[in-house]
Design a protein around this motif. Structure first.
Motif, PDB file in Angstrom:
ATOM      1  N   LEU A 231       0.737  -1.008  -0.301  1.00  0.00           N
ATOM      2  CA  LEU A 231       0.037   0.080  -0.198  1.00  0.00           C
ATOM      3  C   LEU A 231       1.123   0.729  -0.032  1.00  0.00           C
ATOM      4  O   LEU A 231       2.081   1.077   0.549  1.00  0.00           O
ATOM      5  CB  LEU A 231      -0.421   0.486   0.927  1.00  0.00           C
ATOM      6  N   CYS A 232       0.687   2.452  -0.891  1.00  0.00           N
ATOM      7  CA  CYS A 232       0.936   3.406  -1.009  1.00  0.00           C
ATOM      8  C   CYS A 232       1.230   3.945   0.704  1.00  0.00           C
ATOM      9  O   CYS A 232       0.048   4.038   1.229  1.00  0.00           O
ATOM     10  CB  CYS A 232       0.566   3.803  -1.999  1.00  0.00           C
ATOM     11  N   VAL A 233       2.531   5.142   1.325  1.00  0.00           N
ATOM     12  CA  VAL A 233       2.634   5.336   2.122  1.00  0.00           C
ATOM     13  C   VAL A 233       2.465   6.812   2.255  1.00  0.00           C
ATOM     14  O   VAL A 233       1.870   7.381   3.173  1.00  0.00           O
ATOM     15  CB  VAL A 233       3.833   5.219   3.040  1.00  0.00           C
ATOM     16  N   GLU A 234       1.446   7.229   0.896  1.00  0.00           N
ATOM     17  CA  GLU A 234       0.763   8.816   1.001  1.00  0.00           C
ATOM     18  C   GLU A 234      -0.067   8.473   1.039  1.00  0.00           C
ATOM     19  O   GLU A 234      -1.106   8.959   1.352  1.00  0.00           O
ATOM     20  CB  GLU A 234       1.683   8.976  -0.575  1.00  0.00           C
ATOM     21  N   CYS A 235      -0.892   7.782  -0.018  1.00  0.00           N
ATOM     22  CA  CYS A 235      -2.227   7.287  -0.165  1.00  0.00           C
ATOM     23  C   CYS A 235      -2.921   6.366   0.090  1.00  0.00           C
ATOM     24  O   CYS A 235      -4.129   5.971  -0.630  1.00  0.00           O
ATOM     25  CB  CYS A 235      -2.688   7.697  -1.980  1.00  0.00           C
ATOM     26  N   GLU A 236      -2.348   5.289  -0.030  1.00  0.00           N
ATOM     27  CA  GLU A 236      -2.937   4.457   0.581  1.00  0.00           C
ATOM     28  C   GLU A 236      -4.050   2.972   0.046  1.00  0.00           C
ATOM     29  O   GLU A 236      -4.224   2.162   0.309  1.00  0.00           O
ATOM     30  CB  GLU A 236      -3.564   4.167   2.231  1.00  0.00           C
TER      31      GLU A 236
ATOM     32  N   PHE B 106       5.272   4.676  -2.328  1.00  0.00           N
ATOM     33  CA  PHE B 106       5.142   4.895  -2.877  1.00  0.00           C
ATOM     34  C   PHE B 106       4.316   4.976  -4.191  1.00  0.00           C
ATOM     35  O   PHE B 106       4.642   3.777  -4.881  1.00  0.00           O
ATOM     36  CB  PHE B 106       5.341   6.260  -3.264  1.00  0.00           C
ATOM     37  N   CYS B 107       2.961   4.584  -4.156  1.00  0.00           N
ATOM     38  CA  CYS B 107       1.942   4.699  -5.807  1.00  0.00           C
ATOM     39  C   CYS B 107       2.760   4.655  -7.343  1.00  0.00           C
ATOM     40  O   CYS B 107       3.122   5.854  -6.887  1.00  0.00           O
ATOM     41  CB  CYS B 107       0.620   4.909  -5.918  1.00  0.00           C
ATOM     42  N   ILE B 108       2.483   5.034  -8.057  1.00  0.00           N
ATOM     43  CA  ILE B 108       3.456   6.287  -9.625  1.00  0.00           C
ATOM     44  C   ILE B 108       2.943   7.343  -9.581  1.00  0.00           C
ATOM     45  O   ILE B 108       3.374   8.093  -9.047  1.00  0.00           O
ATOM     46  CB  ILE B 108       2.974   5.078 -10.898  1.00  0.00           C
ATOM     47  N   ASP B 109       1.735   7.258  -8.878  1.00  0.00           N
ATOM     48  CA  ASP B 109       0.810   9.150  -8.937  1.00  0.00           C
ATOM     49  C   ASP B 109       2.186   9.848  -7.816  1.00  0.00           C
ATOM     50  O   ASP B 109       2.112  11.037  -8.317  1.00  0.00           O
ATOM     51  CB  ASP B 109      -0.381   9.019  -8.488  1.00  0.00           C
ATOM     52  N   CYS B 110       1.924   9.327  -6.825  1.00  0.00           N
ATOM     53  CA  CYS B 110       2.500   9.787  -5.247  1.00  0.00           C
ATOM     54  C   CYS B 110       4.363  10.227  -5.579  1.00  0.00           C
ATOM     55  O   CYS B 110       4.632  11.099  -5.616  1.00  0.00           O
ATOM     56  CB  CYS B 110       1.941   8.865  -4.757  1.00  0.00           C
ATOM     57  N   GLN B 111       4.410   8.959  -6.455  1.00  0.00           N
ATOM     58  CA  GLN B 111       6.148   9.219  -7.074  1.00  0.00           C
ATOM     59  C   GLN B 111       6.263  10.703  -7.818  1.00  0.00           C
ATOM     60  O   GLN B 111       6.916  11.046  -7.321  1.00  0.00           O
ATOM     61  CB  GLN B 111       6.129   7.657  -7.250  1.00  0.00           C
TER      62      GLN B 111
HETATM   63 ZN   LIG Z   1      -0.253   7.407  -3.046  1.00  0.00          ZN
END
Ligand SMILES: [Zn+2]
Length: 120
Positions: A86-91, A107-112
């Protein structure tokens, strides 16, 4: 993005453990490369300057390896808490393809992408 199956989680966890050992060994080994350059050693066509440049490259590599090792340890902690993948930013789910390429990705690609855009 698809949630990870148990099998994928197990596979990525193993990949993290392997990377952890690999980097740990690398950091151990390259301590030799950080030693001062000896003039007694036959270094062929390499000048002392080149040897010193190479040495600073080894040190830069060590820093990169250390950073990656920290991220791997953080990922292993997320495995224990069952938050891995899970992305630590948006989960949101990071996604198997991305994790397979980089098991320690926090992070997921979006948050990255957002982070890279804002830092650059
Ligand atoms: Zn994310």
């Amino acid at each position: 993005m698809q949630e990870l199956t148990d099998r994928q989680k197990a596979e990525l966890h193993q990949a993290l453990l392997d990377l952890h050992i690999e980097l740990y060994t690398l950091l151990d080994d390259s301590s030799d490369g950080a030693r001062p350059v000896s003039l007694d050693q036959p270094i062929g066509r390499l000048s002392r300057m080149d040897a010193m440049q190479q040495q600073s490259m080894v040190q830069a590599n060590r820093r990169t390896a250390q950073t990656r090792l920290n991220r791997i340890e953080a990922a292993l902690r997320r495995c224990k808490k069952d938050e891995y993948g899970l992305c630590v930013e948006c989960e949101e789910d990071i996604g198997y393809a991305r994790l397979k390429a980089q098991p320690e990705a926090p992070f997921c690609i979006d948050c990255q992408n957002k982070r890279e855009a804002s830092s650059g």
